[in-house]
Every structure is written in structure tokens, then in C-alpha cells.
Scaffold this motif. Structure first.
Motif, PDB file in Angstrom:
ATOM      1  N   GLY A  98       0.808  -1.214   0.000  1.00 40.38           N
ATOM      2  CA  GLY A  98       0.000   0.000   0.000  1.00 40.38           C
ATOM      3  C   GLY A  98       0.840   1.261   0.000  1.00 40.38           C
ATOM      4  N   TYR A  99       1.947   1.245   0.741  1.00 36.81           N
ATOM      5  CA  TYR A  99       2.852   2.389   0.745  1.00 36.81           C
ATOM      6  C   TYR A  99       4.236   1.935   1.191  1.00 36.81           C
ATOM      7  CZ  TYR A  99       2.325   2.549   5.843  1.00 36.81           C
ATOM      8  OH  TYR A  99       2.318   2.227   7.173  1.00 36.81           O
ATOM      9  N   PHE A 100       5.236   2.747   0.863  1.00 34.78           N
ATOM     10  CA  PHE A 100       6.617   2.492   1.264  1.00 34.78           C
ATOM     11  C   PHE A 100       7.250   3.843   1.562  1.00 34.78           C
ATOM     12  CE2 PHE A 100      11.143   2.213   0.465  1.00 34.78           C
ATOM     13  CZ  PHE A 100      11.499   1.043   1.126  1.00 34.78           C
ATOM     14  N   SER A 101       7.907   3.962   2.721  1.00 42.71           N
ATOM     15  CA  SER A 101       8.484   5.250   3.091  1.00 42.71           C
ATOM     16  C   SER A 101       9.781   5.063   3.868  1.00 42.71           C
ATOM     17  CB  SER A 101       7.495   6.062   3.938  1.00 42.71           C
ATOM     18  OG  SER A 101       7.269   5.431   5.183  1.00 42.71           O
ATOM     19  N   ILE A 102      10.682   6.032   3.705  1.00 42.29           N
ATOM     20  CA  ILE A 102      11.910   6.125   4.499  1.00 42.29           C
ATOM     21  C   ILE A 102      11.905   7.501   5.150  1.00 42.29           C
ATOM     22  CG2 ILE A 102      14.425   6.072   4.501  1.00 42.29           C
ATOM     23  CD1 ILE A 102      14.365   4.367   2.038  1.00 42.29           C
ATOM     24  N   GLN A 103      11.898   7.528   6.479  1.00 41.65           N
ATOM     25  CA  GLN A 103      11.783   8.791   7.196  1.00 41.65           C
ATOM     26  C   GLN A 103      12.877   8.926   8.242  1.00 41.65           C
ATOM     27  OE1 GLN A 103       7.810   8.471   8.771  1.00 41.65           O
ATOM     28  NE2 GLN A 103       6.891   9.434   6.973  1.00 41.65           N
TER      29      GLN A 103
ATOM     30  N   LYS B  63      17.647  21.818  20.119  1.00 40.62           N
ATOM     31  CA  LYS B  63      18.022  21.589  18.732  1.00 40.62           C
ATOM     32  C   LYS B  63      17.859  20.105  18.430  1.00 40.62           C
ATOM     33  CE  LYS B  63      21.715  22.336  15.372  1.00 40.62           C
ATOM     34  NZ  LYS B  63      23.105  22.824  15.154  1.00 40.62           N
ATOM     35  N   ARG B  64      16.927  19.803  17.540  1.00 44.57           N
ATOM     36  CA  ARG B  64      16.655  18.398  17.257  1.00 44.57           C
ATOM     37  C   ARG B  64      17.895  17.707  16.687  1.00 44.57           C
ATOM     38  NH1 ARG B  64      12.807  18.390  11.835  1.00 44.57           N
ATOM     39  NH2 ARG B  64      14.363  19.220  10.388  1.00 44.57           N
ATOM     40  N   LYS B  65      18.001  16.416  17.003  1.00 48.87           N
ATOM     41  CA  LYS B  65      19.170  15.644  16.585  1.00 48.87           C
ATOM     42  C   LYS B  65      18.719  14.421  15.799  1.00 48.87           C
ATOM     43  CE  LYS B  65      23.107  13.057  18.434  1.00 48.87           C
ATOM     44  NZ  LYS B  65      23.790  12.582  19.675  1.00 48.87           N
ATOM     45  N   LEU B  66      19.317  14.223  14.634  1.00 49.31           N
ATOM     46  CA  LEU B  66      19.010  13.057  13.814  1.00 49.31           C
ATOM     47  C   LEU B  66      19.651  11.825  14.445  1.00 49.31           C
ATOM     48  CD1 LEU B  66      17.856  11.823  11.200  1.00 49.31           C
ATOM     49  CD2 LEU B  66      20.034  12.373  10.099  1.00 49.31           C
ATOM     50  N   VAL B  67      18.822  10.836  14.794  1.00 40.78           N
ATOM     51  CA  VAL B  67      19.342   9.654  15.490  1.00 40.78           C
ATOM     52  C   VAL B  67      19.218   8.373  14.660  1.00 40.78           C
ATOM     53  CG1 VAL B  67      18.949  10.602  17.789  1.00 40.78           C
ATOM     54  CG2 VAL B  67      17.116   9.326  16.649  1.00 40.78           C
ATOM     55  N   ALA B  68      18.303   8.346  13.690  1.00 47.68           N
ATOM     56  CA  ALA B  68      18.129   7.111  12.923  1.00 47.68           C
ATOM     57  C   ALA B  68      17.248   7.373  11.707  1.00 47.68           C
ATOM     58  CB  ALA B  68      17.505   6.025  13.800  1.00 47.68           C
ATOM     59  N   TYR B  69      17.092   6.316  10.929  1.00 45.76           N
ATOM     60  CA  TYR B  69      16.168   6.324   9.793  1.00 45.76           C
ATOM     61  C   TYR B  69      15.242   5.124   9.938  1.00 45.76           C
ATOM     62  CZ  TYR B  69      18.949   9.881   7.442  1.00 45.76           C
ATOM     63  OH  TYR B  69      19.592  11.045   7.121  1.00 45.76           O
ATOM     64  N   ARG B  70      13.983   5.330   9.573  1.00 43.21           N
ATOM     65  CA  ARG B  70      12.986   4.268   9.727  1.00 43.21           C
ATOM     66  C   ARG B  70      12.298   4.005   8.390  1.00 43.21           C
ATOM     67  NH1 ARG B  70      10.542   1.650  13.816  1.00 43.21           N
ATOM     68  NH2 ARG B  70       8.413   0.881  13.528  1.00 43.21           N
ATOM     69  N   VAL B  71      12.218   2.724   8.048  1.00 42.32           N
ATOM     70  CA  VAL B  71      11.538   2.287   6.831  1.00 42.32           C
ATOM     71  C   VAL B  71      10.211   1.642   7.220  1.00 42.32           C
ATOM     72  CG1 VAL B  71      11.608   0.725   4.854  1.00 42.32           C
ATOM     73  CG2 VAL B  71      13.675   1.944   5.559  1.00 42.32           C
ATOM     74  N   ASN B  72       9.146   2.046   6.546  1.00 42.61           N
ATOM     75  CA  ASN B  72       7.822   1.478   6.790  1.00 42.61           C
ATOM     76  C   ASN B  72       7.197   1.061   5.461  1.00 42.61           C
ATOM     77  OD1 ASN B  72       7.248   1.760   9.721  1.00 42.61           O
ATOM     78  ND2 ASN B  72       7.574   3.928   9.292  1.00 42.61           N
ATOM     79  N   ALA B  73       6.591  -0.099   5.459  1.00 46.91           N
ATOM     80  CA  ALA B  73       5.863  -0.583   4.285  1.00 46.91           C
ATOM     81  C   ALA B  73       4.616  -1.307   4.756  1.00 46.91           C
ATOM     82  CB  ALA B  73       6.734  -1.513   3.443  1.00 46.91           C
ATOM     83  N   ASN B  74       3.505  -1.030   4.104  1.00 46.37           N
ATOM     84  CA  ASN B  74       2.239  -1.679   4.437  1.00 46.37           C
ATOM     85  C   ASN B  74       1.926  -2.734   3.388  1.00 46.37           C
ATOM     86  OD1 ASN B  74      -1.001  -1.472   3.760  1.00 46.37           O
ATOM     87  ND2 ASN B  74      -0.549  -1.660   5.936  1.00 46.37           N
ATOM     88  N   VAL B  75       1.625  -3.947   3.840  1.00 45.07           N
ATOM     89  CA  VAL B  75       1.370  -5.067   2.934  1.00 45.07           C
ATOM     90  C   VAL B  75      -0.033  -5.612   3.184  1.00 45.07           C
ATOM     91  CG1 VAL B  75       2.137  -7.341   2.152  1.00 45.07           C
ATOM     92  CG2 VAL B  75       3.818  -5.651   2.933  1.00 45.07           C
ATOM     93  N   SER B  76      -0.757  -5.893   2.100  1.00 44.57           N
ATOM     94  CA  SER B  76      -2.097  -6.477   2.175  1.00 44.57           C
ATOM     95  C   SER B  76      -2.112  -7.789   1.404  1.00 44.57           C
ATOM     96  CB  SER B  76      -3.146  -5.524   1.587  1.00 44.57           C
ATOM     97  OG  SER B  76      -3.173  -4.303   2.294  1.00 44.57           O
ATOM     98  N   LEU B  77      -2.781  -8.770   1.974  1.00 41.34           N
ATOM     99  CA  LEU B  77      -2.853 -10.091   1.355  1.00 41.34           C
ATOM    100  C   LEU B  77      -4.288 -10.595   1.429  1.00 41.34           C
ATOM    101  CD1 LEU B  77      -1.439 -12.637   0.173  1.00 41.34           C
ATOM    102  CD2 LEU B  77      -1.137 -13.412   2.540  1.00 41.34           C
ATOM    103  N   LYS B  78      -4.863 -10.929   0.271  1.00 37.88           N
ATOM    104  CA  LYS B  78      -6.210 -11.480   0.222  1.00 37.88           C
ATOM    105  C   LYS B  78      -6.135 -13.001   0.141  1.00 37.88           C
ATOM    106  CE  LYS B  78      -8.520  -7.528  -1.946  1.00 37.88           C
ATOM    107  NZ  LYS B  78      -9.333  -7.066  -3.104  1.00 37.88           N
TER     108      LYS B  78
END
Length: 239
Positions: A90-95, A104-119
Motif C-alpha cells: 500500500g505504501y513504502f516510506s523512508i523517514q 536543537k533536534r538531533k538526527l538519530v536514525a532512519y525508519r523504513v515502513n511498508a504496508n502489505v495487504s494479502l487477500k
């Protein structure tokens, strides 16, 4: 000064009612009726949804970890006789992930998210797939929802039931007035599906392994029926 808000409320309420019930001008020698219809059927499709997530210090490392997790999912599907291409993303993102504890915000990591649907048409495969996904510890927010593949056909059946009830009511009213029901001259239709709030099935890998011999949460339970309702407004001529 308070008159304008009061009139505005009346106007909005009138507008809402007009949207819910279409205005129909009364015609001589006609009867206007409304009725609800219903169609209920056992579901024929199970929709399994889950997220693939990975977090690492660099975007490349997060991407690679998510890729490995996706490959594990593909292996699980193949092991249960399901082609991975039948699953949909459904979607794929790297944030980026920031630490906001300091001004002062600090960059600590990167997160990958993907939504999968199966019928799935074979409901017997649901339990092993969900269990194996949980044990692999590569997915999050698993959910299962049951539905009908051909929902439009179900809506048509509900409309037919609503129209039958509307015509019966109109015919009864015509007989009571000493008249005969004529042809349909106007109709409007609204259909509704039962909306289910699906709670994610979250499970940790360790408890699942400890209870490997226990039945699956969905074992021996019957999937909830799918209900579609319709409302028909109809105007008939009178003879």
C-alpha cells in the motif's frame, strides 16, 4: 447579535436533512414511500494486513534490514503455497527519526515502513501465516478483516430487497385508499456497508513460541457475516 449564529445553525440543519432525504415534489395521483433492505452473506475473502518496519542509524542500513524482512515474508508466503506477487504494497516510506529532548533536534536514525495487504480465499491458511509472521519478528500491526469479493453484487441484492419492501408498502397504502398501484415514476437509492473497527494483532515472538501448541486465536470461530443495507425512496403512480 446572537440572531445570526442561530439562523446559521437552522440553515445547516436544514441543509443536512436535505442531503439525507431528497426533496420530492408531491404529484397528484402518486404515492411516495421509503424502505430499508438488507443482504447478509458469509465472507469469501480474508484481508490480512501488516507492516514491515526497520530502523537503523543510516538510511542504507534501514533499507537493507527492511529488504531482509521482506524476503522473510516472501519465504513464509511460499511455504504456505502462496505466490508473493499476490500480496500488495500500500505504501513504502523512508523517514528520518529525530531526538527532540534538546532544543536543537538531533538526527538519530532512519525508519523504513511498508504496508502489505494479502487477500486469502482459503481461510485455513490464515492462522499459520499470522503465527509465522509473528514468530519471525519482522512485521508489526497485523490485522484480519473478512469481506466479500463481489461487494457490488451484495449491494444490488440489498437494493432489490429494499425496493420490494417499498413496493409492498405502496401497494398496501393504495389498497387502503381504494386505488391500484401503478408504475414507478421516481426512485433514489443509498447503500451502506457494515464498517468494522479492526484492532491490530500485536504479538511478541517469545510468547508465541512458548504457546506454539495452543490453538490459533481464530481457531474454530466462524467469521462474522458481511451485512449490506440499502434505503430506497420510491414514487409510484396511482390508478
Amino acid at each position: 447579535m446572537k440572531l445570526f449564529p442561530f439562523l446559521l445553525i437552522i440553515f445547516l440543519a436544514t441543509l443536512t436533512l436535505a442531503q439525507e432525504h431528497p426533496a420530492v415534489t408531491a404529484q397528484p395521483n402518486t404515492v411516495f414511500v421509503g424502505a430499508d433492505g438488507r443482504f447478509e452473506a458469509n465472507p469469501d475473502t480474508a484481508l490480512v494486513q501488516f507492516n514491515i518496519s526497520a530502523q537503523e542509524e543510516t538510511s542504507r542500513a534501514a533499507y537493507d534490514r527492511a529488504s531482509k524482512a521482506a524476503e522473510q515474508v516472501r519465504q513464509i508466503l511460499r511455504a504456505n503455497g502462496i505466490e508473493p506477487k499476490t500480496a500488495e504494497i500500500g505504501y513504502f516510506s523512508i523517514q528520518p527519526v529525530y531526538d527532540y529532548k534538546t532544543p536543537k533536534r538531533k538526527l538519530v536514525a532512519y525508519r523504513v515502513n511498508a504496508n502489505v495487504s494479502l487477500k486469502l480465499k482459503d481461510f485455513s491458511k490464515i492462522a499459520p501465516i499470522v503465527q509465522q509472521l509473528s514468530e519471525s519478528d519482522v512485521t508489526e500491526n497485523q490485522s484480519i478483516n473478512y469481506t466479500l469479493e463481489d461487494m457490488e453484487a451484495a449491494k444490488t441484492r440489498a437494493v432489490e430487497d429494499a425496493y420490494r419492501r417499498a413496493r409492498e408498502s405502496a401497494a398496501a397504502l393504495a389498497r387502503a385508499g381504494g386505488r391500484t398501484l401503478g408504475e414507478l415514476s421516481y426512485a433514489s437509492v443509498d447503500t451502506f456497508e457494515n464498517i468494522r473497527v479492526v484492532s491490530p494483532l500485536q504479538a511478541r515472538a517469545m510468547p508465541m513460541r512458548m504457546e506454539a501448541a495452543a490453538p490459533a486465536p481464530t481457531e474454530e470461530f466462524t467469521p462474522q457475516s458481511v451485512v449490506v443495507t440499502a434505503h430506497v425512496n420510491a414514487m409510484f403512480t396511482l390508478r
